[in-house]
Scaffold this motif. Structure first.
Motif, PDB file in Angstrom:
ATOM      1  N   LEU A 171       0.835  -1.204   0.000  1.00  0.00           N
ATOM      2  CA  LEU A 171       0.000   0.000   0.000  1.00  0.00           C
ATOM      3  C   LEU A 171       0.866   1.249   0.000  1.00  0.00           C
ATOM      4  CD1 LEU A 171      -2.824  -1.010   2.502  1.00  0.00           C
ATOM      5  CD2 LEU A 171      -2.798  -1.174   0.008  1.00  0.00           C
ATOM      6  N   PHE A 172       0.328   2.320  -0.557  1.00  0.00           N
ATOM      7  CA  PHE A 172       1.010   3.614  -0.647  1.00  0.00           C
ATOM      8  C   PHE A 172      -0.070   4.650  -0.948  1.00  0.00           C
ATOM      9  CE2 PHE A 172       1.094   1.263  -4.591  1.00  0.00           C
ATOM     10  CZ  PHE A 172       0.509   2.142  -5.496  1.00  0.00           C
ATOM     11  N   PRO A 173       0.193   5.935  -0.699  1.00  0.00           N
ATOM     12  CA  PRO A 173      -0.820   6.947  -1.026  1.00  0.00           C
ATOM     13  C   PRO A 173      -1.205   6.866  -2.509  1.00  0.00           C
ATOM     14  CG  PRO A 173       0.839   7.887   0.389  1.00  0.00           C
ATOM     15  CD  PRO A 173       1.341   6.513  -0.016  1.00  0.00           C
ATOM     16  N   GLY A 174      -2.492   6.775  -2.761  1.00  0.00           N
ATOM     17  CA  GLY A 174      -3.005   6.632  -4.124  1.00  0.00           C
ATOM     18  C   GLY A 174      -3.332   5.208  -4.517  1.00  0.00           C
ATOM     19  N   ALA A 175      -2.862   4.226  -3.740  1.00  0.00           N
ATOM     20  CA  ALA A 175      -3.144   2.820  -4.061  1.00  0.00           C
ATOM     21  C   ALA A 175      -4.649   2.574  -4.012  1.00  0.00           C
ATOM     22  CB  ALA A 175      -2.429   1.893  -3.083  1.00  0.00           C
ATOM     23  N   LEU A 205     -11.417   0.950  10.915  1.00  0.00           N
ATOM     24  CA  LEU A 205     -12.059   1.646  12.026  1.00  0.00           C
ATOM     25  C   LEU A 205     -13.078   2.638  11.501  1.00  0.00           C
ATOM     26  CD1 LEU A 205      -8.805   2.133  14.114  1.00  0.00           C
ATOM     27  CD2 LEU A 205     -10.563   0.395  14.393  1.00  0.00           C
ATOM     28  N   PRO A 206     -13.989   3.120  12.361  1.00  0.00           N
ATOM     29  CA  PRO A 206     -15.055   4.010  11.904  1.00  0.00           C
ATOM     30  C   PRO A 206     -14.570   5.282  11.199  1.00  0.00           C
ATOM     31  CG  PRO A 206     -15.593   3.179  14.071  1.00  0.00           C
ATOM     32  CD  PRO A 206     -14.184   2.745  13.769  1.00  0.00           C
ATOM     33  N   ASP A 207     -13.379   5.779  11.527  1.00  0.00           N
ATOM     34  CA  ASP A 207     -12.867   6.991  10.870  1.00  0.00           C
ATOM     35  C   ASP A 207     -12.176   6.666   9.542  1.00  0.00           C
ATOM     36  OD1 ASP A 207     -10.590   5.758  11.824  1.00  0.00           O
ATOM     37  OD2 ASP A 207      -9.832   7.499  12.895  1.00  0.00           O
ATOM     38  N   LEU A 208     -12.409   5.446   9.009  1.00  0.00           N
ATOM     39  CA  LEU A 208     -11.813   4.945   7.763  1.00  0.00           C
ATOM     40  C   LEU A 208     -10.298   4.815   7.856  1.00  0.00           C
ATOM     41  CD1 LEU A 208     -14.030   6.574   5.026  1.00  0.00           C
ATOM     42  CD2 LEU A 208     -14.234   4.344   6.123  1.00  0.00           C
ATOM     43  N   ARG A 209      -9.821   4.530   9.043  1.00  0.00           N
ATOM     44  CA  ARG A 209      -8.418   4.200   9.270  1.00  0.00           C
ATOM     45  C   ARG A 209      -8.271   2.701   9.037  1.00  0.00           C
ATOM     46  NH1 ARG A 209      -4.392   6.320  13.154  1.00  0.00           N
ATOM     47  NH2 ARG A 209      -2.985   4.632  13.682  1.00  0.00           N
ATOM     48  N   LEU A 210      -7.319   2.323   8.187  1.00  0.00           N
ATOM     49  CA  LEU A 210      -7.043   0.919   7.904  1.00  0.00           C
ATOM     50  C   LEU A 210      -5.709   0.564   8.548  1.00  0.00           C
ATOM     51  CD1 LEU A 210      -7.843  -1.691   6.339  1.00  0.00           C
ATOM     52  CD2 LEU A 210      -6.397  -0.827   4.476  1.00  0.00           C
ATOM     53  N   PRO A 243       6.496  -3.596   7.575  1.00  0.00           N
ATOM     54  CA  PRO A 243       6.075  -3.478   8.971  1.00  0.00           C
ATOM     55  C   PRO A 243       4.599  -3.097   9.081  1.00  0.00           C
ATOM     56  CG  PRO A 243       7.291  -1.522   8.315  1.00  0.00           C
ATOM     57  CD  PRO A 243       7.349  -2.486   7.156  1.00  0.00           C
ATOM     58  N   PRO A 244       4.024  -3.213  10.279  1.00  0.00           N
ATOM     59  CA  PRO A 244       2.633  -2.772  10.454  1.00  0.00           C
ATOM     60  C   PRO A 244       2.512  -1.287  10.105  1.00  0.00           C
ATOM     61  CG  PRO A 244       3.429  -3.907  12.409  1.00  0.00           C
ATOM     62  CD  PRO A 244       4.608  -3.716  11.511  1.00  0.00           C
ATOM     63  N   LYS A 245       1.411  -0.935   9.449  1.00  0.00           N
ATOM     64  CA  LYS A 245       1.186   0.460   9.062  1.00  0.00           C
ATOM     65  C   LYS A 245      -0.291   0.778   9.181  1.00  0.00           C
ATOM     66  CE  LYS A 245       5.052   0.663   5.850  1.00  0.00           C
ATOM     67  NZ  LYS A 245       5.472   0.866   4.481  1.00  0.00           N
ATOM     68  N   ALA A 246      -0.581   2.070   9.287  1.00  0.00           N
ATOM     69  CA  ALA A 246      -1.970   2.543   9.308  1.00  0.00           C
ATOM     70  C   ALA A 246      -2.150   3.558   8.189  1.00  0.00           C
ATOM     71  CB  ALA A 246      -2.297   3.166  10.658  1.00  0.00           C
ATOM     72  N   TRP A 247      -3.303   3.490   7.546  1.00  0.00           N
ATOM     73  CA  TRP A 247      -3.593   4.319   6.378  1.00  0.00           C
ATOM     74  C   TRP A 247      -4.968   4.956   6.513  1.00  0.00           C
ATOM     75  CZ3 TRP A 247       0.490   4.395   3.114  1.00  0.00           C
ATOM     76  CH2 TRP A 247       1.377   3.329   3.172  1.00  0.00           C
ATOM     77  N   ALA A 248      -5.107   6.174   5.994  1.00  0.00           N
ATOM     78  CA  ALA A 248      -6.418   6.816   5.877  1.00  0.00           C
ATOM     79  C   ALA A 248      -6.982   6.439   4.512  1.00  0.00           C
ATOM     80  CB  ALA A 248      -6.282   8.322   6.004  1.00  0.00           C
ATOM     81  N   LEU A 249      -8.219   5.975   4.492  1.00  0.00           N
ATOM     82  CA  LEU A 249      -8.876   5.599   3.241  1.00  0.00           C
ATOM     83  C   LEU A 249      -9.873   6.673   2.810  1.00  0.00           C
ATOM     84  CD1 LEU A 249      -9.704   1.821   3.789  1.00  0.00           C
ATOM     85  CD2 LEU A 249      -7.676   2.853   2.741  1.00  0.00           C
ATOM     86  N   VAL A 263      -6.073   4.704  -0.964  1.00  0.00           N
ATOM     87  CA  VAL A 263      -5.299   5.149   0.193  1.00  0.00           C
ATOM     88  C   VAL A 263      -5.092   6.646   0.047  1.00  0.00           C
ATOM     89  CG1 VAL A 263      -3.099   4.967   1.395  1.00  0.00           C
ATOM     90  CG2 VAL A 263      -4.191   2.906   0.475  1.00  0.00           C
ATOM     91  N   ALA A 264      -5.581   7.415   1.014  1.00  0.00           N
ATOM     92  CA  ALA A 264      -5.430   8.868   0.976  1.00  0.00           C
ATOM     93  C   ALA A 264      -4.053   9.289   1.499  1.00  0.00           C
ATOM     94  CB  ALA A 264      -6.536   9.541   1.791  1.00  0.00           C
ATOM     95  N   ARG A 265      -3.633   8.667   2.607  1.00  0.00           N
ATOM     96  CA  ARG A 265      -2.331   9.005   3.182  1.00  0.00           C
ATOM     97  C   ARG A 265      -1.953   7.985   4.251  1.00  0.00           C
ATOM     98  NH1 ARG A 265      -6.116  11.962   5.479  1.00  0.00           N
ATOM     99  NH2 ARG A 265      -6.156  12.256   7.711  1.00  0.00           N
ATOM    100  N   ARG A 266      -0.663   7.951   4.563  1.00  0.00           N
ATOM    101  CA  ARG A 266      -0.161   7.089   5.634  1.00  0.00           C
ATOM    102  C   ARG A 266      -0.324   7.810   6.942  1.00  0.00           C
ATOM    103  NH1 ARG A 266       5.813   4.434   6.369  1.00  0.00           N
ATOM    104  NH2 ARG A 266       5.374   3.576   8.421  1.00  0.00           N
ATOM    105  N   LEU A 267      -0.804   7.079   7.953  1.00  0.00           N
ATOM    106  CA  LEU A 267      -1.003   7.654   9.284  1.00  0.00           C
ATOM    107  C   LEU A 267       0.091   7.230  10.252  1.00  0.00           C
ATOM    108  CD1 LEU A 267      -4.847   7.099   9.525  1.00  0.00           C
ATOM    109  CD2 LEU A 267      -3.645   9.248   9.029  1.00  0.00           C
ATOM    110  N   ALA A 268       0.536   6.011  10.170  1.00  0.00           N
ATOM    111  CA  ALA A 268       1.583   5.524  11.080  1.00  0.00           C
ATOM    112  C   ALA A 268       2.287   4.345  10.447  1.00  0.00           C
ATOM    113  CB  ALA A 268       0.966   5.084  12.410  1.00  0.00           C
TER     114      ALA A 268
END
Length: 87
Positions: free
Chosen positions: A12-16, A46-51, A65-71, A82-87
């Motif tokens: 995954l990456f922003p824009g995927a 999650l409810p805020d569209l965090r994946l 590694p584990p990552k979190a993304w905004a969808l 994927v809108a952006r990486r969160l963590a």
């Protein structure tokens, strides 16, 4: 059966883009992200569209590694992007 999102790439990456082959349960929900190289990783939406995607290894042997993304909705495909990486 655990619901799945299908990624059009090996990671995954922003824009995927993520296809939704079947309706997803309402968040929060556990699911699987299936990657284009045939690998998969457990994830949680999650409810805020965090994946949140667990760490995994690609078919080529790269450790991700584990990552979190905004969808965000992807109107072009009816899936998600994927809108952006969160963590």
């Amino acid at each position: 059966m655990t619901p799945a999102l299908r990624a059009a790439a090996t990671h995954l990456f922003p824009g995927a883009r993520l296809a939704v082959p079947a309706p997803l349960p309402a968040p929060p929900a556990d699911l699987i992200v299936e990657f284009s190289d045939g690998t998969a990783a457990p994830a949680r939406i999650l409810p805020d569209l965090r994946l949140e995607v667990a760490g995994h290894v690609t078919a080529a042997g790269t450790t991700i590694p584990p990552k979190a993304w905004a969808l965000a909705p992807d109107p072009a495909t009816g899936g998600w992007r994927v809108a952006r990486r969160l963590a």
